[in-house]
Design a protein around this motif. Structure first.
Motif, PDB file in Angstrom:
ATOM      1  N   LEU A  22     109.318 -55.250  81.185  1.00 45.74           N
ATOM      2  CA  LEU A  22     110.571 -54.903  80.987  1.00 45.74           C
ATOM      3  C   LEU A  22     111.287 -55.016  82.588  1.00 45.74           C
ATOM      4  O   LEU A  22     110.932 -54.145  83.418  1.00 45.74           O
ATOM      5  CB  LEU A  22     110.934 -53.929  80.336  1.00 45.74           C
ATOM      6  CG  LEU A  22     110.188 -53.728  78.963  1.00 45.74           C
ATOM      7  CD1 LEU A  22     110.794 -52.553  78.103  1.00 45.74           C
ATOM      8  CD2 LEU A  22     110.745 -55.132  78.158  1.00 45.74           C
ATOM      9  N   SER A  34     114.267 -53.329  82.544  1.00 46.82           N
ATOM     10  CA  SER A  34     114.575 -51.898  82.599  1.00 46.82           C
ATOM     11  C   SER A  34     113.439 -50.917  82.888  1.00 46.82           C
ATOM     12  O   SER A  34     113.929 -49.722  83.073  1.00 46.82           O
ATOM     13  CB  SER A  34     115.066 -51.509  81.076  1.00 46.82           C
ATOM     14  OG  SER A  34     114.116 -51.671  80.253  1.00 46.82           O
ATOM     15  N   ASP A  83     113.758 -52.858  75.180  1.00 48.76           N
ATOM     16  CA  ASP A  83     114.382 -51.895  76.222  1.00 48.76           C
ATOM     17  C   ASP A  83     114.705 -50.488  75.368  1.00 48.76           C
ATOM     18  O   ASP A  83     114.861 -49.328  76.003  1.00 48.76           O
ATOM     19  CB  ASP A  83     115.834 -52.436  76.823  1.00 48.76           C
ATOM     20  CG  ASP A  83     115.299 -53.352  77.976  1.00 48.76           C
ATOM     21  OD1 ASP A  83     114.171 -53.394  78.348  1.00 48.76           O
ATOM     22  OD2 ASP A  83     115.941 -54.203  78.286  1.00 48.76           O
TER      23      ASP A  83
END
Length: 387
Positions: free
Chosen positions: A118, A120, A241
């Motif tokens: 990810l 994030s 996320d």
């Protein structure tokens, strides 16, 4: 040079032809030429600056990174060059100051085939968009992607390349954040009952804010899907996320189950797509990935893939700019081949999408760093506290 010399692919080291080498050099030349028009990089997070510098390099250097609007605009105005900024980190003062100084602003965002892991979670991107008109998720203004889809002549060669790309992406379970492990098959609902997948999104994501229209957030989307499909079996899939605890948008299970029949967490969303009949989404990239897997896609907002004759659109689509009917191969060619920039995570050279997809097989290139492990632990703690 054609007959007596031997050539090696710079990405794989395997034997290749001089024509392929010339294609690689043409790609590098185009990117270098475009980068020479960039004066400043603005709004780039510290953890991704090294990768961004590789994307925008003009050997042997790259544009400087600035954090203040005034000095960044002034430098670009003096040099007669553009300012590139991360689209979601643009301060409200940037656009008016740049316009007053006649400085072009190019917006940067993550690509649709991005990484294993990810963003994030601090995994650096292997693909980005550099949009000189707007940005793909904001339907209020044109974007380079929309312009490509509306105007480019997709010839047989480009369509065949897109067709092979679709086959590869589907076969390998490729999605934005990597590839699936081809998990077990599940059966949902009663025999003959339609099964719908509703992918959740980050609540403050600009694609939701800009492209969601009257539907604001995941709960409203679930409510709308249930209202339009009261007899269907509805699966809700929270955004990764949000599940990881990095972003906002978590819904209480009780609230979700008022409109859904199952909450899917874990595994890959691409595995679920092969087991449902339809995908109902606001603006999620999952809708685009579903089209590649021959699923019916219903949109409630205005994602980039809506309005081209491939989806059932319940949201407001700018029909004055999207007047063309596209083949799936055209949409994929525009979104995955022509619009993005890619960089090979192994050699750090500009490359094509096929190279990045092949690198998804080498997990050594995506091994979590110490900072990423700390971020992952932080997300788990936040997720536990939320529960």
């Amino acid at each position: 040079m054609i007959q007596d010399w031997h050539y090696r692919d710079p990405y794989t080291g395997k034997a290749t032809t001089i024509l392929k080498v010339l294609e690689f050099q043409a790609l590098w030349r185009r990117i270098i030429d475009a980068n020479q028009n960039i004066g400043v990089c603005f709004g780039m997070s510290l953890w991704k600056r090294r990768r961004i510098a590789a994307f925008f390099t003009t050997p042997p250097t790259h544009p400087p990174f600035f954090r203040q609007v005034g000095p960044a605009v002034k430098r670009c105005a003096t040099q007669g060059r553009a300012l590139v900024t991360w689209a979601t980190r643009m301060p409200p003062t940037l656009a008016p100051q740049a316009q007053a100084a006649k400085v072009p602003v190019w917006r940067v965002e993550d690509g649709f085939v991005r990484s294993v892991g990810l963003g994030s979670g601090l995994q650096v991107p292997a693909s980005i968009f550099v949009d000189q008109r707007g940005i793909y998720y904001d339907p209020s203004e044109p974007s380079d992607l929309e312009h490509i889809l509306a105007t480019v002549t997709f010839d047989s060669h480009l369509r065949e390349r897109a067709r092979l790309l679709i086959d590869h992406v589907v076969c390998k379970g490729i999605s934005k954040y990597g590839r699936s492990e081809q998990g077990q098959v599940s059966e949902w609902g009663m025999p003959g009952q339609r099964v719908l997948l509703v992918p959740g999104q980050v609540s403050d994501d600009l694609s939701v804010v800009k492209g969601g229209g009257p539907v604001r957030g995941n709960l409203e989307l679930l409510r709308a899907v249930h209202r339009c499909n009261p007899d269907a079996f509805i699966i809700y899939r929270p955004h990764p996320d949000v599940v990881a605890g990095h972003r906002q948008g978590r819904l209480p299970d009780k609230a979700v189950m008022a409109y859904a029949d199952h909450i899917s967490i874990g595994g890959s969303i691409t595995d679920i797509m092969g087991q449902v009949d339809e995908i109902h989404t606001l603006t999620s990239l999952a809708g685009f990935e579903g089209l590649m897997r021959q699923r019916k896609v219903v949109t409630y907002g205005c994602p980039f893939y809506a309005g081209w004759g491939l989806t059932t659109d319940l949201g407001q689509v700018p029909t004055n700019r999207r007047q063309r009917t596209l083949l799936l191969e055209d949409l994929v060619a525009g979104a995955l081949i022509l619009y993005p920039r890619y960089i090979d995570p192994l050699t750090q050279l500009p490359c094509e999408v096929e190279t990045v997809i092949e690198r998804f097989n080498d997990m050594r290139l995506w091994r979590p760093t110490l900072l990423m492990r700390i971020k992952q632990l932080q997300g788990k703690i936040k997720h536990m506290m939320a529960h």
